[in-house]
Design an enzyme around this catalytic site. Structure first.
Site, PDB file in Angstrom:
ATOM      1  N   ALA A 162       0.861  -1.181   0.000  1.00 52.61           N
ATOM      2  CA  ALA A 162       0.000   0.000   0.000  1.00 52.61           C
ATOM      3  C   ALA A 162       0.897   1.230   0.000  1.00 52.61           C
ATOM      4  CB  ALA A 162      -0.873  -0.024   1.244  1.00 52.61           C
TER       5      ALA A 162
ATOM      6  N   GLY B 241       0.339  -5.103   0.519  1.00 54.51           N
ATOM      7  CA  GLY B 241      -0.775  -5.034  -0.425  1.00 54.51           C
ATOM      8  C   GLY B 241      -0.396  -5.588  -1.790  1.00 54.51           C
TER       9      GLY B 241
ATOM     10  N   GLU C 160      -0.773  -9.125  -1.565  1.00 53.12           N
ATOM     11  CA  GLU C 160      -2.221  -9.421  -1.510  1.00 53.12           C
ATOM     12  C   GLU C 160      -2.848  -9.345  -2.898  1.00 53.12           C
ATOM     13  OE1 GLU C 160      -2.657  -6.526   1.723  1.00 53.12           O
ATOM     14  OE2 GLU C 160      -3.673  -8.084   2.873  1.00 53.12           O
TER      15      GLU C 160
ATOM     16  N   GLU D   2       3.698  -5.934   7.011  1.00 51.99           N
ATOM     17  CA  GLU D   2       2.882  -4.926   7.712  1.00 51.99           C
ATOM     18  C   GLU D   2       3.201  -4.836   9.197  1.00 51.99           C
ATOM     19  OE1 GLU D   2       1.857  -6.902   5.347  1.00 51.99           O
ATOM     20  OE2 GLU D   2       0.380  -5.912   4.054  1.00 51.99           O
TER      21      GLU D   2
HETATM   22  N1  3HC Z   1       4.602   3.489   0.265  1.00 54.48           N
HETATM   23  C1  3HC Z   1       5.132   4.698  -0.017  1.00 54.48           C
HETATM   24  N2  3HC Z   1       6.443   4.917  -0.222  1.00 54.48           N
HETATM   25  C2  3HC Z   1       7.241   3.857  -0.155  1.00 54.48           C
HETATM   26  C3  3HC Z   1       6.774   2.571   0.138  1.00 54.48           C
HETATM   27  C4  3HC Z   1       5.388   2.407   0.329  1.00 54.48           C
HETATM   28  N3  3HC Z   1       4.862   1.198   0.598  1.00 54.48           N
HETATM   29  N4  3HC Z   1       7.818   1.711   0.147  1.00 54.48           N
HETATM   30  C5  3HC Z   1       8.902   2.446  -0.133  1.00 54.48           C
HETATM   31  N5  3HC Z   1       8.564   3.743  -0.299  1.00 54.48           N
HETATM   32  C6  3HC Z   1       9.464   4.850  -0.663  1.00 54.48           C
HETATM   33  C7  3HC Z   1      10.506   5.113   0.399  1.00 54.48           C
HETATM   34  O1  3HC Z   1      10.015   6.007   1.369  1.00 54.48           O
HETATM   35  C8  3HC Z   1      11.632   5.697  -0.414  1.00 54.48           C
HETATM   36  O2  3HC Z   1      11.300   7.035  -0.667  1.00 54.48           O
HETATM   37  P1  3HC Z   1      12.467   8.128  -0.835  1.00 54.48           P
HETATM   38  O3  3HC Z   1      13.313   7.669  -1.961  1.00 54.48           O
HETATM   39  O4  3HC Z   1      11.733   9.396  -1.062  1.00 54.48           O
HETATM   40  O5  3HC Z   1      13.202   8.086   0.480  1.00 54.48           O
HETATM   41  C9  3HC Z   1      11.539   4.952  -1.740  1.00 54.48           C
HETATM   42  O6  3HC Z   1      10.211   4.411  -1.777  1.00 54.48           O
HETATM   43  C10 3HC Z   1      12.527   3.817  -1.893  1.00 54.48           C
HETATM   44  O7  3HC Z   1      12.444   2.989  -0.730  1.00 54.48           O
HETATM   45  P2  3HC Z   1      13.736   2.331  -0.078  1.00 54.48           P
HETATM   46  O8  3HC Z   1      14.780   3.370   0.104  1.00 54.48           O
HETATM   47  O9  3HC Z   1      13.255   1.590   1.099  1.00 54.48           O
HETATM   48  O10 3HC Z   1      14.185   1.366  -1.255  1.00 54.48           O
HETATM   49  P3  3HC Z   1      14.819  -0.081  -1.190  1.00 54.48           P
HETATM   50  O11 3HC Z   1      15.061  -0.463  -2.596  1.00 54.48           O
HETATM   51  O12 3HC Z   1      15.915  -0.118  -0.211  1.00 54.48           O
HETATM   52  O13 3HC Z   1      13.680  -1.028  -0.601  1.00 54.48           O
HETATM   53  C11 3HC Z   1      11.476  -1.931  -0.417  1.00 54.48           C
HETATM   54  C12 3HC Z   1      12.523  -1.264  -1.335  1.00 54.48           C
HETATM   55  C13 3HC Z   1      11.966  -3.310   0.005  1.00 54.48           C
HETATM   56  C14 3HC Z   1      10.201  -2.046  -1.189  1.00 54.48           C
HETATM   57  C15 3HC Z   1      11.290  -1.068   0.844  1.00 54.48           C
HETATM   58  O14 3HC Z   1      11.041   0.259   0.449  1.00 54.48           O
HETATM   59  C16 3HC Z   1      10.155  -1.481   1.722  1.00 54.48           C
HETATM   60  O15 3HC Z   1      10.302  -2.403   2.509  1.00 54.48           O
HETATM   61  N6  3HC Z   1       9.006  -0.784   1.627  1.00 54.48           N
HETATM   62  C17 3HC Z   1       7.881  -0.975   2.488  1.00 54.48           C
HETATM   63  C18 3HC Z   1       7.124  -2.209   2.121  1.00 54.48           C
HETATM   64  C19 3HC Z   1       5.922  -2.347   3.014  1.00 54.48           C
HETATM   65  O16 3HC Z   1       5.988  -2.163   4.211  1.00 54.48           O
HETATM   66  N7  3HC Z   1       4.794  -2.702   2.412  1.00 54.48           N
HETATM   67  C20 3HC Z   1       3.607  -2.889   3.157  1.00 54.48           C
HETATM   68  C21 3HC Z   1       2.874  -1.601   3.231  1.00 54.48           C
HETATM   69  S1  3HC Z   1       1.449  -1.693   4.265  1.00 54.48           S
HETATM   70  C22 3HC Z   1       0.298  -2.487   3.319  1.00 54.48           C
HETATM   71  O17 3HC Z   1       0.571  -2.892   2.236  1.00 54.48           O
HETATM   72  C23 3HC Z   1      -1.061  -2.592   3.930  1.00 54.48           C
HETATM   73  C24 3HC Z   1      -1.946  -3.545   3.170  1.00 54.48           C
HETATM   74  O18 3HC Z   1      -1.896  -4.797   3.775  1.00 54.48           O
HETATM   75  C25 3HC Z   1      -3.347  -3.081   3.178  1.00 54.48           C
END
Ligand code: 3HC
Ligand code: NAI
Length: 697
Positions: free
Chosen positions: A66, A105, A108, A128
């Site tokens: 998400a 997400g 998912e 998450e």
């Molecule tokens: N939403 C918004 N921005 C995001 C994001 C997300 N899910 N994931 C990463 N970003 C942004 C980061 O803030 C960063 O922004 P910046 O360049 O402005 O600082 C940019 O994307 C790059 O991220 P990383 O520096 O972390 O890049 P990496 O290549 O090192 O890692 C990644 C990539 C493994 C995808 C890592 O970013 C990550 O783990 N992201 C979060 C994943 C996550 O937690 N997903 C679950 C979200 S909650 C959800 O999905 C709820 C659902 O169940 C309903």
């Protein structure tokens, strides 16, 4: 190719529609992505020239979750759950083409497709829980139906992804296809879809499967067993338990009711304080890598080899980080004996990791093979970076840097691992202070993720940019800090220590103080921590004059865990700590000698007196420009000192209490107790009077 929204396009490859998501950097499920997928699926369903659909992504990864920036804001339509229902209900087979990371997400979305194919390097996970949440779009209900309850529990409570290979073994991925930097994955997904159509394969809806739930239905005790197994790791966190309850619901309720339960628990977590803190922290870590006056396009220096001076506790650990990343290490010691001892410890560490199955025996040899141990400084001449980790002694460090200046090639980065000395003074012992930087690793250096990167007055911008990149390469989280005693972390820690020591003289016991700090969420309190580190660091018998409790303990041979007793007494076999009446007596005598009347000290007072001076010091660090931003201080404390991430970090935590309240308490203690550390920071005073916060909370 037609654009459906700004980030989703619709293309036809033969009789297969390809919905391509292109939302850099990580293809997060922003509103326009959800809308694009929704409309794309509807269009494919209606398109008479289409028999199947592929969901694919541009850029560096499959959908990584998400869009976290949308959390906490009013929801925008369409909701993810609704879109996923439409994907799953599509009357034509839908195939997910997975590379990079299918997370949250994004995972998912893949679970609602009828089939999933992936390249070997892909990873799939539901992270998450790391944001204080649970998968809110059916992940907790669908995942156990595919991989089974045990694996699903592990995945949702750890948040750690699994490889495509493992996913394939668990039936989560239907086919692994060859790695291809071009369009190969999409081509393979299109072929897979065509084949599914040709063979008349069923539209597999995970929601309808429940054969993998049968075992848990018969053994509901597996949930409590699992709870016990992870209890220590998840102490204080709310999200892991909520995740477990959702999986329980998947087992005990019909699918739709399970979805309702998941939705309720997701909403609760989303509104809670812990998730707010963990989401803040997610961005704080990423923000820390951004240095306002060091632009993104600053040229980098190449780092292909590394030198380490000193193979002691820190030098050995630091060297392991480089070897783990495949960077060859030349490690220099004073003499062969020290060298052998240092390398012996490194090997033991690797062997221990291998014995736990985390790396293979070949990995151990391959990493050890990257070490070139020597007593000859000349061997450092061609290194791209040299990290000094000799004793904490200014004269010695200056001598070492003088030698490095004479030997190491121009353009190399010269770094010191000093924990408190003046990096500028060290840099001044060379003719190239612009190439000198502090790289303050934490102990054990091969484990701890924090790296305080100390910018000297003359440190060049490309040295900073290079070290920022390097830190990522070696798996560290770097925070840029300025030169001062103790930098950010230790400087704040000193403040806590002053008050903890005062509190035990006023009437608290070491175990009461430790319990309060432990219950707050730290892995251990200040006295247990001192015992672990050894009470004799910096202590000398000749000059010891019973002037502090610590000195008295050392004089009695109570040096901490290593001697079997310190503030606590330790069981010889289990090493379990127990309060010791001898210490209580000794402290009481000390208080009496100092004329301090002992009294009952409340837990609340302990908490305030240990933590508020840290916040105050953090504010001083900010106003002096030692840290760039408040969130950097939080990153230091969460990563280096075990501040519970579900409280965001000291600055975020103080914002939550309200800076007015914090300032008022600091004034109160300043008057009552005195001491520089209680002098209210002007920044804190100003922010509190203006009703503002450190972190924008
Ligand atoms: N939403 C918004 N921005 C995001 C994001 C997300 N899910 N994931 C990463 N970003 C942004 C980061 O803030 C960063 O922004 P910046 O360049 O402005 O600082 C940019 O994307 C790059 O991220 P990383 O520096 O972390 O890049 P990496 O290549 O090192 O890692 C990644 C990539 C493994 C995808 C890592 O970013 C990550 O783990 N992201 C979060 C994943 C996550 O937690 N997903 C679950 C979200 S909650 C959800 O999905 C709820 C659902 O169940 C309903
Ligand atoms: P240590 O005593 O374990 O190791 C120092 C090593 O340097 C010894 O093996 C010694 O033989 C070697 N050495 C001394 N002079 C040398 C020289 N001229 N050339 C080559 N090698 C030489 O000390 P430790 O704990 O590893 O500390 C090293 C540095 O790291 C210090 O500056 C310390 O403040 C800092 N540090 C220590 C932390 C800790 O928790 N131990 C944490 C963070 C930083």
């Amino acid at each position: 190719m037609d654009s459906i929204t700004q980030s989703v396009s619709y293309d036809r490859r033969g009789r297969v529609a390809v919905l391509l998501v292109d939302n850099p950097p990580v293809n997060a499920l922003s509103q326009h992505v959800r809308q694009g997928l929704d409309e794309g699926i509807a269009r494919a369903a209606d398109d008479e020239q289409v028999d199947a659909v592929v969901i694919a992504c541009a850029g560096r990864t499959f959908i990584a979750g998400a869009d976290i920036t949308e959390f906490g804001k009013p929801p925008q339509q369409p909701g993810l759950r609704e879109v996923l229902d439409h994907i799953e209900a599509c009357p034509k087979p839908v195939v997910a083409a997975i590379f990079g990371t299918a997370l949250g997400g994004g995972h998912e979305v893949a679970l609602c497709c009828h089939y999933r194919i992936a390249v070997p390097s892909a990873k799939l996970g539901l992270p998450e829980v790391k944001l204080g949440l649970l998968p809110g779009a059916g992940g907790t209900q669908r995942l156990p139906r595919v991989v089974g309850v045990k694996k699903a529990l592990e995945m949702v409570t750890s948040g750690n992804p699994i490889s495509a290979g493992e996913a394939h073994r668990h039936g989560l991925v239907d086919q692994i296809v060859e790695e291809d930097p071009g369009d190969g994955l999409v081509d393979a997904a299109v072929s897979f879809a065509e084949k599914a159509v040709a063979e008349g394969r069923p539209l597999v809806k995970i929601r309808d499967r429940d054969e993998k739930l049968a075992e848990a239905r018969q053994n509901p005790q597996i949930f409590d067993e699992f709870r016990r197994k992870i209890a220590r790791k998840t102490r204080g966190f709310e999200a892991p338990e909520a995740n477990i309850r959702c999986i329980e619901a998947a087992v005990s309720l019909p699918f739709d009711e399970g979805m309702t339960r998941e939705g309720e628990l997701f909403a609760e977590l989303m509104q809670g304080e812990q998730s707010k803190a963990q989401r803040y922290y997610f961005f704080a870590e990423r923000e820390a890598a951004k240095i306002p006056d060091v632009p993104k396009d600053t040229p980098r220096r190449e780092i292909a080899s590394c030198g380490i001076v000193g193979a002691g506790t820190m030098g050995g650990g630091i060297a392991m980080n480089f070897a783990n990343a495949g960077i060859p290490v030349i490690i220099v010691e004073r003499d062969q004996e020290a060298l052998d001892r240092g390398l012996g410890v490194v090997r033991k560490n690797y062997d221990r990791t291998a014995s736990k199955g985390r790396i293979s025996a070949e990995d151990v040899e391959q990493r050890m093979g990257l070490f070139s141990p020597t007593t000859d400084y000349q061997r450092l001449a061609d290194c791209d970076i040299v990290v000094e980790a000799v004793f904490e002694d200014m004269e010695l460090k200056k001598e070492v840097f003088g030698q490095l200046d004479a030997i190491v090639k121009q353009g190399a980065i010269l770094a010191t691992n000093t924990s408190a000395l003046d990096v500028d003074e060290i840099a001044a012992s060379t003719d190239r202070p612009a190439d000198v930087i502090g790289l303050h690793f934490f102990s054990p250096a091969n484990v701890m993720r924090l790296l305080e990167m100390v910018r000297g007055a003359e440190t060049a911008k490309d040295v900073i940019a290079t070290c920022m990149d390097l830190s990522k390469r070696i798996g560290k989280i770097a925070v840029l800090v300025g030169v001062c005693r103790g930098f950010v972390g230790n400087r704040m820690l000193f403040m806590r220590r002053i008050e903890a020591n005062r509190l035990i003289l006023e009437g608290a016991t070491p175990w009461q103080v430790d319990r309060v700090i432990y219950d707050f969420g730290f892995p251990m309190g200040p006295f247990a921590m001192s015992d672990l580190a050894g009470l004799d660091i910096g202590w000398k018998r000749e000059t010891s004059s019973s002037s502090t409790i610590r000195e008295v303990l050392c004089e009695r041979g109570r040096l901490g865990q290593k001697s079997g007793s310190g503030y606590y007494v330790y069981d010889r076999e289990t090493r379990a700590a127990a309060p010791d009446p001898e210490v209580e007596e000794l402290i009481e005598e000390f208080s009496a000698k100092e004329g301090i009347e002992r009294r009952e000290v409340s837990d609340q007072e302990i908490l305030e007196r240990c933590l508020y001076p840290m916040v105050n010091e953090g504010a001083k660090i900010l106003e002096e420009g030692i840290a760039i931003r408040a969130s950097d201080i939080d990153v230091v404390w969460v990563n280096g000192y075990g501040w519970p991430v579900y409280r965001g970090g000291p600055m975020f935590w103080a914002d939550g209490i309200g800076l007015g309240e914090v300032a008022q308490k600091i004034r109160h203690y300043a008057e009552k107790l005195g001491g520089d550390h209680w002098q209210l920071s002007p920044l804190l005073e100003r922010l509190s009077s203006e009703g503002k916060t450190f972190t924008g909370r």
